[in-house]
Design a protein around this motif. Structure first.
Motif, PDB file in Angstrom:
ATOM      1  N   UNK A 194       0.815  -1.206   0.000  1.00  0.00           N
ATOM      2  CA  UNK A 194       0.000   0.000   0.000  1.00  0.00           C
ATOM      3  C   UNK A 194       0.852   1.261   0.000  1.00  0.00           C
ATOM      4  N   UNK A 195       0.346   2.298  -0.628  1.00  0.00           N
ATOM      5  CA  UNK A 195       0.916   3.611  -0.445  1.00  0.00           C
ATOM      6  C   UNK A 195       0.591   4.106   0.964  1.00  0.00           C
ATOM      7  N   UNK A 196       1.358   5.073   1.417  1.00  0.00           N
ATOM      8  CA  UNK A 196       1.118   5.674   2.721  1.00  0.00           C
ATOM      9  C   UNK A 196       0.388   6.989   2.525  1.00  0.00           C
ATOM     10  N   UNK A 197      -0.662   7.194   3.293  1.00  0.00           N
ATOM     11  CA  UNK A 197      -1.413   8.448   3.268  1.00  0.00           C
ATOM     12  C   UNK A 197      -1.194   9.152   4.602  1.00  0.00           C
ATOM     13  N   UNK A 198      -0.846  10.416   4.526  1.00  0.00           N
ATOM     14  CA  UNK A 198      -0.570  11.197   5.723  1.00  0.00           C
ATOM     15  C   UNK A 198      -1.590  12.316   5.831  1.00  0.00           C
ATOM     16  N   UNK A 199      -2.124  12.464   7.022  1.00  0.00           N
ATOM     17  CA  UNK A 199      -3.088  13.532   7.299  1.00  0.00           C
ATOM     18  C   UNK A 199      -2.474  14.506   8.289  1.00  0.00           C
ATOM     19  N   UNK A 200      -2.630  15.801   8.013  1.00  0.00           N
ATOM     20  CA  UNK A 200      -2.185  16.854   8.919  1.00  0.00           C
ATOM     21  C   UNK A 200      -3.392  17.685   9.318  1.00  0.00           C
ATOM     22  N   UNK A 201      -3.498  17.991  10.601  1.00  0.00           N
ATOM     23  CA  UNK A 201      -4.640  18.778  11.057  1.00  0.00           C
ATOM     24  C   UNK A 201      -4.334  19.526  12.335  1.00  0.00           C
ATOM     25  N   UNK A 202      -5.111  20.575  12.569  1.00  0.00           N
ATOM     26  CA  UNK A 202      -4.931  21.379  13.774  1.00  0.00           C
ATOM     27  C   UNK A 202      -5.589  20.697  14.967  1.00  0.00           C
ATOM     28  N   UNK A 203      -5.078  21.004  16.155  1.00  0.00           N
ATOM     29  CA  UNK A 203      -5.595  20.381  17.374  1.00  0.00           C
ATOM     30  C   UNK A 203      -5.431  21.355  18.525  1.00  0.00           C
ATOM     31  N   UNK A 204      -6.491  21.533  19.303  1.00  0.00           N
ATOM     32  CA  UNK A 204      -6.433  22.368  20.502  1.00  0.00           C
ATOM     33  C   UNK A 204      -6.110  21.505  21.713  1.00  0.00           C
ATOM     34  N   UNK A 205      -5.315  22.044  22.614  1.00  0.00           N
ATOM     35  CA  UNK A 205      -4.906  21.309  23.812  1.00  0.00           C
ATOM     36  C   UNK A 205      -6.131  20.877  24.613  1.00  0.00           C
ATOM     37  N   UNK A 206      -6.214  19.577  24.925  1.00  0.00           N
ATOM     38  CA  UNK A 206      -7.340  19.028  25.660  1.00  0.00           C
ATOM     39  C   UNK A 206      -6.918  18.490  27.016  1.00  0.00           C
ATOM     40  N   UNK A 207      -5.702  18.835  27.466  1.00  0.00           N
ATOM     41  CA  UNK A 207      -5.179  18.330  28.726  1.00  0.00           C
ATOM     42  C   UNK A 207      -4.791  19.506  29.600  1.00  0.00           C
ATOM     43  N   UNK A 208      -5.214  19.497  30.858  1.00  0.00           N
ATOM     44  CA  UNK A 208      -4.767  20.504  31.808  1.00  0.00           C
ATOM     45  C   UNK A 208      -3.970  19.808  32.902  1.00  0.00           C
ATOM     46  N   UNK A 209      -2.950  20.474  33.385  1.00  0.00           N
ATOM     47  CA  UNK A 209      -2.061  19.883  34.373  1.00  0.00           C
ATOM     48  C   UNK A 209      -2.086  20.718  35.649  1.00  0.00           C
ATOM     49  N   UNK A 210      -3.148  20.538  36.446  1.00  0.00           N
ATOM     50  CA  UNK A 210      -3.249  21.211  37.737  1.00  0.00           C
ATOM     51  C   UNK A 210      -3.027  22.720  37.588  1.00  0.00           C
ATOM     52  N   UNK A 211      -3.796  23.329  36.684  1.00  0.00           N
ATOM     53  CA  UNK A 211      -3.556  24.731  36.360  1.00  0.00           C
ATOM     54  C   UNK A 211      -4.431  25.668  37.164  1.00  0.00           C
ATOM     55  N   UNK A 212      -5.288  25.130  38.014  1.00  0.00           N
ATOM     56  CA  UNK A 212      -6.123  26.001  38.833  1.00  0.00           C
ATOM     57  C   UNK A 212      -7.503  26.183  38.229  1.00  0.00           C
ATOM     58  N   UNK A 213      -8.488  26.370  39.093  1.00  0.00           N
ATOM     59  CA  UNK A 213      -9.861  26.444  38.633  1.00  0.00           C
ATOM     60  C   UNK A 213     -10.097  27.656  37.737  1.00  0.00           C
ATOM     61  N   UNK A 214      -9.333  28.731  37.954  1.00  0.00           N
ATOM     62  CA  UNK A 214      -9.578  29.942  37.186  1.00  0.00           C
ATOM     63  C   UNK A 214      -9.249  29.810  35.719  1.00  0.00           C
ATOM     64  N   UNK A 215      -8.465  28.792  35.351  1.00  0.00           N
ATOM     65  CA  UNK A 215      -8.057  28.633  33.963  1.00  0.00           C
ATOM     66  C   UNK A 215      -8.768  27.484  33.276  1.00  0.00           C
ATOM     67  N   UNK A 216      -9.564  26.744  34.021  1.00  0.00           N
ATOM     68  CA  UNK A 216     -10.241  25.600  33.440  1.00  0.00           C
ATOM     69  C   UNK A 216     -11.540  26.039  32.759  1.00  0.00           C
ATOM     70  N   UNK A 217     -11.824  25.405  31.666  1.00  0.00           N
ATOM     71  CA  UNK A 217     -13.085  25.610  30.960  1.00  0.00           C
ATOM     72  C   UNK A 217     -13.509  24.283  30.383  1.00  0.00           C
ATOM     73  N   UNK A 218     -14.554  23.706  30.938  1.00  0.00           N
ATOM     74  CA  UNK A 218     -15.027  22.387  30.527  1.00  0.00           C
ATOM     75  C   UNK A 218     -13.925  21.342  30.655  1.00  0.00           C
ATOM     76  N   UNK A 219     -13.047  21.504  31.653  1.00  0.00           N
ATOM     77  CA  UNK A 219     -11.998  20.531  31.882  1.00  0.00           C
ATOM     78  C   UNK A 219     -10.781  20.699  31.007  1.00  0.00           C
ATOM     79  N   UNK A 220     -10.780  21.680  30.109  1.00  0.00           N
ATOM     80  CA  UNK A 220      -9.672  21.877  29.198  1.00  0.00           C
ATOM     81  C   UNK A 220      -8.986  23.206  29.486  1.00  0.00           C
ATOM     82  N   UNK A 221      -7.864  23.431  28.846  1.00  0.00           N
ATOM     83  CA  UNK A 221      -7.161  24.687  29.013  1.00  0.00           C
ATOM     84  C   UNK A 221      -7.961  25.833  28.417  1.00  0.00           C
ATOM     85  N   UNK A 222      -7.971  26.938  29.111  1.00  0.00           N
ATOM     86  CA  UNK A 222      -8.592  28.125  28.562  1.00  0.00           C
ATOM     87  C   UNK A 222      -7.764  28.646  27.398  1.00  0.00           C
ATOM     88  N   UNK A 223      -8.432  29.049  26.314  1.00  0.00           N
ATOM     89  CA  UNK A 223      -7.726  29.537  25.141  1.00  0.00           C
ATOM     90  C   UNK A 223      -6.930  30.797  25.466  1.00  0.00           C
TER      91      UNK A 223
END
Length: 283
Positions: A194-223
């Protein structure tokens, strides 16, 4: 599945302690997705790696334990209904305020002169002339072909489309993609690799690392959180569009700058494209 002697494999286990779920990647290919686990200890007591097979030995190297640096990105997943599942950020184009008005013409006016006062032009048929015939003079020209209530297109989550794929010839696939062929299909289809097909796409950070309640939005990093990574462009490769290999991050949003006006950002990438020229073997 059998293993060859002297072969190194890459194994990743990613745990979500909030939801008690884990994923397992084998050579960057997802083999266990969102499987549940149970713990009543509220944390990790120990991590162990062992070999229980009596007829072989295993060596472990380059062991890493830490936070998730993949920002929660996952390649496309084909569910049991044959549909592609993938969490994509909302794609926003031009805003309504950026589009300008619609194309329109000046209001037509009929001017009189000594010619229009001649008897021939004052007959019932107007002297064979049709008032306000033809198109008016262009007052404003808009080159926007599509419009919606959100702008030039609806603000919807990005889609996984064939037009965003990069097809690589077999000679460029590389040995690193052998794991995909082995896991997804034992024998090449119709006797061809088979040939190889590569996909490139944008992605927003979906992981927060103990960043404090003020920066959380729906469990993710605030933009708007300037102290944490917001996202990036990721890549995935496949041979059969069923099994995908996570190629990792290609571009981090932290590396985006405005070299024209010097606007500080934050900046975001949408619908990235990579082109390959088969004649020159260049991208």
């Amino acid at each position: 599945d059998s293993e060859s002697t002297g072969r190194w494999r890459k194994l990743d286990m990613r745990l979500d302690w909030g939801a008690n779920l884990y994923d397992i990647y084998l050579d960057d290919v997802l083999v266990v997705n969102q499987s549940s686990f149970y713990t009543d200890q509220g944390g990790i007591l120990s991590i162990a790696m062992s070999n229980y097979h009596p007829n072989g030995s295993v060596w472990f190297d380059e062991i890493f334990v830490g936070v998730d640096d993949t920002m929660g990105f996952k390649c496309p997943i084909l569910n049991s209904f044959g549909n592609v599942e993938m969490k994509r950020p909302i794609q926003q184009g031009w805003k309504v305020s950026d589009l300008g008005g619609n194309s329109h013409l000046h209001e037509m006016q009929r001017l009189s002169s000594h010619l229009s006062k001649r008897d021939v032009y004052n007959r019932v048929d107007g002297g064979a002339l049709v008032p306000f015939d033809g198109g008016g003079h262009r007052a404003y020209m808009s080159d926007m072909k599509f419009r919606s209530s959100d702008g030039d297109h609806d603000d919807v989550a990005g889609l996984f489309l064939a037009g965003s794929l990069l097809q690589l010839p077999n000679k460029l696939a590389g040995k690193e993609d052998e794991s995909i062929i082995r896991i997804s299909q034992k024998e090449p289809l119709f006797g061809k690799v088979h040939d190889t097909y590569v996909w490139y796409g944008e992605h927003n950070n979906m992981v927060h690392h103990h960043i404090g309640e003020g920066l959380k939005k729906d469990g993710y990093l605030s933009w708007n959180d300037g102290n944490h990574v917001r996202g990036g462009v990721y890549g995935c490769s496949t041979h059969d569009f069923v099994t995908w290999k996570n190629l990792g991050q290609m571009l981090n949003y932290a590396n985006l700058t405005d070299m024209v006006k010097g606007i500080p950002g934050p900046f975001h990438v949408e619908r990235p494209k990579v082109l390959y020229n088969t004649a020159t073997d260049c991208y």
